[in-house]
Enzyme design. Structure first.
Site, PDB file in Angstrom:
ATOM      1  N   ARG A   1      -9.166   1.022   9.557  1.00  0.00           N
ATOM      2  CA  ARG A   1      -8.855  -0.248   9.427  1.00  0.00           C
ATOM      3  C   ARG A   1      -9.602  -1.043  10.159  1.00  0.00           C
ATOM      4  O   ARG A   1      -9.630  -2.209  10.093  1.00  0.00           O
ATOM      5  CB  ARG A   1      -7.509  -0.196  10.390  1.00  0.00           C
ATOM      6  CG  ARG A   1      -6.205   0.247   9.938  1.00  0.00           C
ATOM      7  CD  ARG A   1      -4.976   0.086  10.802  1.00  0.00           C
ATOM      8  NE  ARG A   1      -3.854   0.400  10.156  1.00  0.00           N
ATOM      9  CZ  ARG A   1      -2.498   0.242  10.567  1.00  0.00           C
ATOM     10  NH1 ARG A   1      -2.416  -0.212  11.867  1.00  0.00           N
ATOM     11  NH2 ARG A   1      -1.600   0.488   9.836  1.00  0.00           N
TER      12      ARG A   1
ATOM     13  N   ARG B   1      -0.039  -9.620  13.229  1.00  0.00           N
ATOM     14  CA  ARG B   1      -0.707  -8.558  12.444  1.00  0.00           C
ATOM     15  C   ARG B   1      -1.563  -9.028  11.498  1.00  0.00           C
ATOM     16  O   ARG B   1      -2.657  -8.355  11.267  1.00  0.00           O
ATOM     17  CB  ARG B   1       0.678  -7.619  11.976  1.00  0.00           C
ATOM     18  CG  ARG B   1       1.160  -7.206  12.943  1.00  0.00           C
ATOM     19  CD  ARG B   1       2.407  -6.416  12.238  1.00  0.00           C
ATOM     20  NE  ARG B   1       1.923  -5.021  11.575  1.00  0.00           N
ATOM     21  CZ  ARG B   1       2.729  -4.575  10.672  1.00  0.00           C
ATOM     22  NH1 ARG B   1       4.123  -4.948  10.193  1.00  0.00           N
ATOM     23  NH2 ARG B   1       2.117  -3.282  10.039  1.00  0.00           N
TER      24      ARG B   1
ATOM     25  N   ARG C   1      12.487  -3.429  11.551  1.00  0.00           N
ATOM     26  CA  ARG C   1      11.488  -2.921  12.628  1.00  0.00           C
ATOM     27  C   ARG C   1      10.895  -4.173  13.304  1.00  0.00           C
ATOM     28  O   ARG C   1      10.846  -5.231  12.662  1.00  0.00           O
ATOM     29  CB  ARG C   1      10.403  -2.175  11.939  1.00  0.00           C
ATOM     30  CG  ARG C   1      10.483  -0.845  11.483  1.00  0.00           C
ATOM     31  CD  ARG C   1       9.319  -0.008  11.215  1.00  0.00           C
ATOM     32  NE  ARG C   1       8.187  -0.615  10.985  1.00  0.00           N
ATOM     33  CZ  ARG C   1       7.743  -0.309   9.706  1.00  0.00           C
ATOM     34  NH1 ARG C   1       8.240   0.430   8.944  1.00  0.00           N
ATOM     35  NH2 ARG C   1       6.764  -1.012   9.146  1.00  0.00           N
TER      36      ARG C   1
ATOM     37  N   LYS D   1       0.718  -1.501   0.018  1.00  0.00           N
ATOM     38  CA  LYS D   1      -0.032   0.108   0.072  1.00  0.00           C
ATOM     39  C   LYS D   1       0.808   1.281  -0.033  1.00  0.00           C
ATOM     40  O   LYS D   1       0.635   2.064  -0.580  1.00  0.00           O
ATOM     41  CB  LYS D   1      -0.955   0.022   1.101  1.00  0.00           C
ATOM     42  CG  LYS D   1      -1.964  -0.902   1.283  1.00  0.00           C
ATOM     43  CD  LYS D   1      -2.845  -0.836   2.344  1.00  0.00           C
ATOM     44  CE  LYS D   1      -2.217  -0.918   3.817  1.00  0.00           C
ATOM     45  NZ  LYS D   1      -1.417  -2.109   4.187  1.00  0.00           N
TER      46      LYS D   1
ATOM     47  N   ARG E   1      12.343  -6.570   4.685  1.00  0.00           N
ATOM     48  CA  ARG E   1      12.145  -5.292   4.527  1.00  0.00           C
ATOM     49  C   ARG E   1      13.480  -4.638   5.719  1.00  0.00           C
ATOM     50  O   ARG E   1      13.199  -5.028   6.939  1.00  0.00           O
ATOM     51  CB  ARG E   1      10.701  -4.726   4.871  1.00  0.00           C
ATOM     52  CG  ARG E   1      10.536  -3.219   4.798  1.00  0.00           C
ATOM     53  CD  ARG E   1       9.209  -2.920   4.496  1.00  0.00           C
ATOM     54  NE  ARG E   1       8.415  -3.404   5.501  1.00  0.00           N
ATOM     55  CZ  ARG E   1       7.012  -2.875   5.805  1.00  0.00           C
ATOM     56  NH1 ARG E   1       6.254  -2.323   4.651  1.00  0.00           N
ATOM     57  NH2 ARG E   1       6.493  -3.212   6.730  1.00  0.00           N
TER      58      ARG E   1
END
Length: 212
Positions: free
Chosen positions: A88, A167, A156, A13, A123
């Site tokens: 969300r 998540r 992260r 996104k 990532r």
């Protein structure tokens, strides 16, 4: 034009929101970036949100809605904007409706859970300037430091596989119902995430143009 991007964490996104922002000349509003900045700066809202972010859970609606409302009232949003990471939940979506905000296009980027876990494990982010990289698909020049500012790249905590799995569970339970909510409004398009970013971008552009 007012555009919203939906999709699981790691679906792409943010990348597509950035491209669309540059293409159409309107700001991309990323709730995640705003919340992370508040946590880093140690604001009252940041301290309240930190426990939720660390566990991969959703930040409470009243905090997120307040952040978004203030941001959309700024001058650079008067000609349109892109929402990335908000709403969300259906409750948040209804709160957006109550604010008198109607979206022109809602784009849902679809990627399988297995691919998302693999993507996010690779990532890396620059803590100094916020630029994001990927060890395989989008590495920095030396694979260790940010190309823009030279800061050492880090992973992260919420990109680690075990946190990503949590998540995704939250996403499927609380956020995925948004697809039905916006599908009923007739302004949602599904974009299947491709292996190459540029292919996903092409499909995203076509979806947005079809709703303009």
């Amino acid at each position: 034009m007012k555009i919203m991007f939906l999709g699981a964490p790691g679906a792409g996104k943010g990348t597509q929101a950035k491209h669309t922002s540059e293409r159409l000349g309107i700001p991309a509003i990323s709730t995640g970036e705003i919340i992370r900045a508040a946590i880093k700066n140690g604001t009252a809202m940041g301290r309240a949100a930190k426990a939720y972010a660390d566990s991969g859970a959703l930040v409470p609606d009243e905090v997120v809605i307040g952040i978004i409302k203030e941001r959309l009232e700024q001058e650079d949003c008067k000609n349109g904007y892109i929402l990335d990471g908000f709403p969300r939940t259906v409750v948040q979506a209804k709160a957006l409706d109550a604010m008198g905000i109607e979206m022109d296009a809602v784009i849902s980027i679809e990627v399988s859970d297995d691919n998302i876990i693999s993507r996010m494990d690779g990532r890396r982010v620059c803590a100094k300037c916020g630029r994001t990289y990927h060890l395989v698909s989008l590495p920095s020049k030396d694979g260790v430091h940010c190309d823009d500012c030279g800061e050492t790249l880090t992973q992260r905590r919420d990109d680690c596989p075990e946190v990503v799995a949590d998540r995704l569970k939250v996403y499927h339970e609380q956020t995925e119902p948004l697809k039905d909510y916006y599908q009923s409004k007739g302004k949602m398009k599904v974009v299947v995430g491709q292996d190459r970013v540029e292919d996903t971008t092409r499909l995203t552009d076509e979806a947005i143009d079809s709703l303009r």
